[in-house]
Design an enzyme around this catalytic site. Structure first.
Site, PDB file in Angstrom:
ATOM      1  N   ASP A 186      45.328  40.897  39.590  1.00  8.23           N
ATOM      2  CA  ASP A 186      45.415  41.444  40.941  1.00  8.23           C
ATOM      3  C   ASP A 186      46.518  40.695  41.712  1.00  8.23           C
ATOM      4  O   ASP A 186      47.603  40.525  41.187  1.00  8.23           O
ATOM      5  CB  ASP A 186      44.050  41.347  41.632  1.00  8.23           C
ATOM      6  CG  ASP A 186      43.973  42.161  42.923  1.00  8.23           C
ATOM      7  OD1 ASP A 186      43.786  43.384  42.821  1.00  8.23           O
ATOM      8  OD2 ASP A 186      44.121  41.577  44.014  1.00  8.23           O
ATOM      9  N   TYR A 320      48.239  40.754  52.395  1.00  3.95           N
ATOM     10  CA  TYR A 320      48.863  41.960  51.835  1.00  3.95           C
ATOM     11  C   TYR A 320      50.109  42.338  52.623  1.00  3.95           C
ATOM     12  O   TYR A 320      51.092  42.827  52.054  1.00  3.95           O
ATOM     13  CB  TYR A 320      47.856  43.114  51.822  1.00  3.95           C
ATOM     14  CG  TYR A 320      47.107  43.221  50.524  1.00  3.95           C
ATOM     15  CD1 TYR A 320      47.192  44.356  49.726  1.00  3.95           C
ATOM     16  CD2 TYR A 320      46.312  42.175  50.072  1.00  3.95           C
ATOM     17  CE1 TYR A 320      46.513  44.459  48.526  1.00  3.95           C
ATOM     18  CE2 TYR A 320      45.628  42.257  48.880  1.00  3.95           C
ATOM     19  CZ  TYR A 320      45.727  43.397  48.109  1.00  3.95           C
ATOM     20  OH  TYR A 320      45.048  43.469  46.913  1.00  3.95           O
ATOM     21  N   HIS A 378      39.181  45.812  36.200  1.00  3.14           N
ATOM     22  CA  HIS A 378      40.161  45.150  37.055  1.00  3.14           C
ATOM     23  C   HIS A 378      39.790  43.690  37.314  1.00  3.14           C
ATOM     24  O   HIS A 378      40.650  42.822  37.338  1.00  3.14           O
ATOM     25  CB  HIS A 378      40.262  45.912  38.380  1.00  3.14           C
ATOM     26  CG  HIS A 378      41.309  45.383  39.296  1.00  3.14           C
ATOM     27  ND1 HIS A 378      42.652  45.623  39.102  1.00  3.14           N
ATOM     28  CD2 HIS A 378      41.219  44.609  40.409  1.00  3.14           C
ATOM     29  CE1 HIS A 378      43.350  45.025  40.062  1.00  3.14           C
ATOM     30  NE2 HIS A 378      42.505  44.399  40.867  1.00  3.14           N
TER      31      HIS A 378
END
Length: 400
Positions: A186, A320, A378
Site C-alpha cells: 500500500d 495522501y 491487499h
C-alpha cells in the site's frame, strides 16, 4: 549545533503506550450515541459500507471488544521514538536471537498501521519457530509513518514518499545497520519503491506486494495477454468505482478529517471501505463471525481503535495529499531513476489487481524474485502473516 545538541536530537528513546481512562470512556460514550444513516438501497457495497456491517461492528466494539488490547499488544514489543527531520518517529524494533539476521525495515500503509504487521514479527524474527529456517531470520524495524499512530504529524508540507524514504534511511543508520533491506505494501510500497530508487548507502534490496508503477501509469504497461488485460480492467474498476477515499484524501483531506476525528463510527466506516476483497472479508468477520485468516474482529478493531485513540484520522488523510495530491509540493518533482538494487515482488490473489510478471519485469529491470502467493489480499501481512513472511523470506534469501 553542538555535539551535545546533535546527540539529543538523534537520541533513540524507549516508548510505552498509555491511553487515559478518560479517552476510553469518551470512546464508549460516542459509540453508544452513534447516529445511523438509513439503509442502503442496493444489495451490495456499491453505495458504500452497508448498514448491517456497521451495526455489527459497532455492537462488538461497544459490547465485547477489549479496549486495552492495543496498549497491551504494542507494549509487549520493544518500542522507541527518535526525531528525524523535525518529526518524532515511533517504531517497533525487534532484534532476532540469530546474530547474523538480516536487518529489515517494513512500512505499513493506509488504513493500516504497524498493528497490521504485529503477527508477522514472530515468523520474520524467529522463522525456525514458524516452519522456516533460522538462516532466514530478520532484525525487524517497523516505523509508524509520519502522522500515523504514535509518530508525530508533520508541522509543514513536504512529507511525501521520498522524504519519508530518506527518513527511513536515516533511521536505519542511527540503529547501526550498514546493510539492510526494505519492504512495504500500500502506501508502504510507495515508500519502499522510493527508497529503492534513492539507493541510500546500506540498502541492498527491496520487496513490495503492490506494484506502484502500475497504479501511477497503467497505460504504459503491456496489454497483450489475457492476464495483462484482466489486470488493466481491475485497475480501471478501482479507479472509477472504488477509489473515492483516495480522491477525497488526495484532494480534500482536511474536510474528511472533521468526521474522522468526531465520530468513531465514521472513522470505522471510512477505514473499512478500501477495496472490495478486503471489505467483504471484514464484513464477513463481523456479520457472519467468519474471519478470513488473521482478519478477525479483534484484529480489525485493534487497528481502528489505534487510529481513534491517537486522533490521527486527519493527519493520515493528509498524507495522501502529500503523496498523491495534484497540489502537493512534490507533484512537480521529476521521476526518480529505477532501483539499482535487487527487487522482489509478490502478488496475492485478493489484491486490487493481480500483477502479471511482465509488469513487474518492465517496472523493475533488477527484478530477481516474483512470488505468487496462495492466499491473502491487499493487507497481506495482516490477513496471512505466515504466507506473507514466507514470501519475504524467499525474496531476500539470495541477498544474505
Amino acid at each position: 549545533m553542538t555535539t551535545i545538541e546533535q546527540h539529543t536530537v538523534q537520541a533513540i528513546r524507549p516508548f510505552t503506550v498509555h491511553f487515559r481512562d478518560e479517552a476510553l470512556d469518551d470512546l464508549r460514550r460516542r459509540l453508544a450515541t452513534t447516529r445511523w444513516p438509513t439503509r442502503e438501497l442496493v444489495g451490495d457495497r456499491s453505495q458504500g459500507v452497508q448498514l448491517d456491517t456497521m451495526r455489527a461492528l459497532r455492537r462488538y466494539w461497544k459490547g465485547e471488544y477489549d479496549l486495552g488490547r492495543v496498549q497491551s499488544r504494542l507494549n509487549a514489543l520493544p518500542q522507541f521514538t527518535t526525531e528525524i527531520d523535525g518529526v518524532n518517529i515511533h517504531f517497533v524494533h525487534v532484534r532476532s536471537e540469530h546474530a547474523d539476521a538480516l536487518p529489515l525495515i517494513m512500512t505499513h500503509g493506509w488504513p493500516g498501521s504497524i498493528i497490521e504487521m504485529l503477527d508477522s514479527v514472530g515468523p520474520l524474527t524467529d522463522p525456525a519457530a514458524h516452519g522456516g529456517a533460522a538462516t532466514d531470520a530478520f532484525h525487524l524495524v517497523l516505523p509508524s509513518l509520519p502522522g500515523y499512530g504514535f509518530s508525530a504529524e508533520p508541522a509543514e508540507v513536504g512529507w511525501d514518499l521520498v522524504r519519508t524514504a530518506q527518513a527511513w534511511a536515516e533511521l536505519m543508520r542511527r540503529l547501526g545497520y550498514d546493510r539492510y533491506v526494505a519492504q512495504g505494501g500500500d502506501v508502504g510500497a510507495g515508500v519502499t519503491d522510493a527508497i529503492g530508487r534513492l539507493g541510500p548507502q546500506g540498502l541492498v534490496g527491496i520487496h513490495t506486494n503492490l506494484l506502484v508503477p502500475a497504479l501511477n501509469d497503467p497505460a504504459s504497461l503491456p496489454s497483450d495477454t489475457e492476464e495483462e488485460r484482466a489486470a488493466l480492467a481491475a485497475i480501471k474498476v478501482f479507479q472509477t468505482t472504488g477509489n473515492g477515499y483516495f480522491v477525497e484524501m488526495a484532494t480534500r483531506p482536511e474536510t474528511i478529517g472533521y468526521a474522522l476525528l468526531d465520530s468513531p463510527a465514521a472513522l470505522a466506516a471510512w477505514m473499512i471501505d478500501h477495496d472490495t476483497d478486503a471489505y467483504y472479508k471484514i464484513a464477513s468477520a463481523f456479520v457472519d463471525g467468519e474471519p478470513s485468516g488473521n482478519l478477525t474482529r479483534d484484529h480489525i478493531l485493534d487497528n481502528i481503535t489505534a487510529y481513534w485513540l491517537t486522533g490521527t484520522g486527519a493527519s493520515t488523510a493528509r498524507s495522501y495529499w502529500e503523496a498523491y495530491g495534484p497540489d502537493a509540493p512534490a507533484a512537480g518533482r521529476p521521476p526518480l531513476p529505477a532501483p539499482r538494487v535487487p527487487v522482489g515482488f509478490s502478488t496475492f490473489p485478493g489484491e486490487i489487481w493481480r500483477t502479471p510478471r511482465s509488469w513487474a519485469e518492465q517496472s523493475y529491470p533488477t527484478l530477481d524474485y516474483f512470488g505468487v502467493a496462495e492466499r491473502g489480499g491487499h493487507f497481506a501481512a495482516w490477513e496471512e502473516p505466515e504466507v506473507f513472511a514466507a514470501e519475504v523470506r524467499a525474496a531476500f534469501r539470495p541477498l544474505r
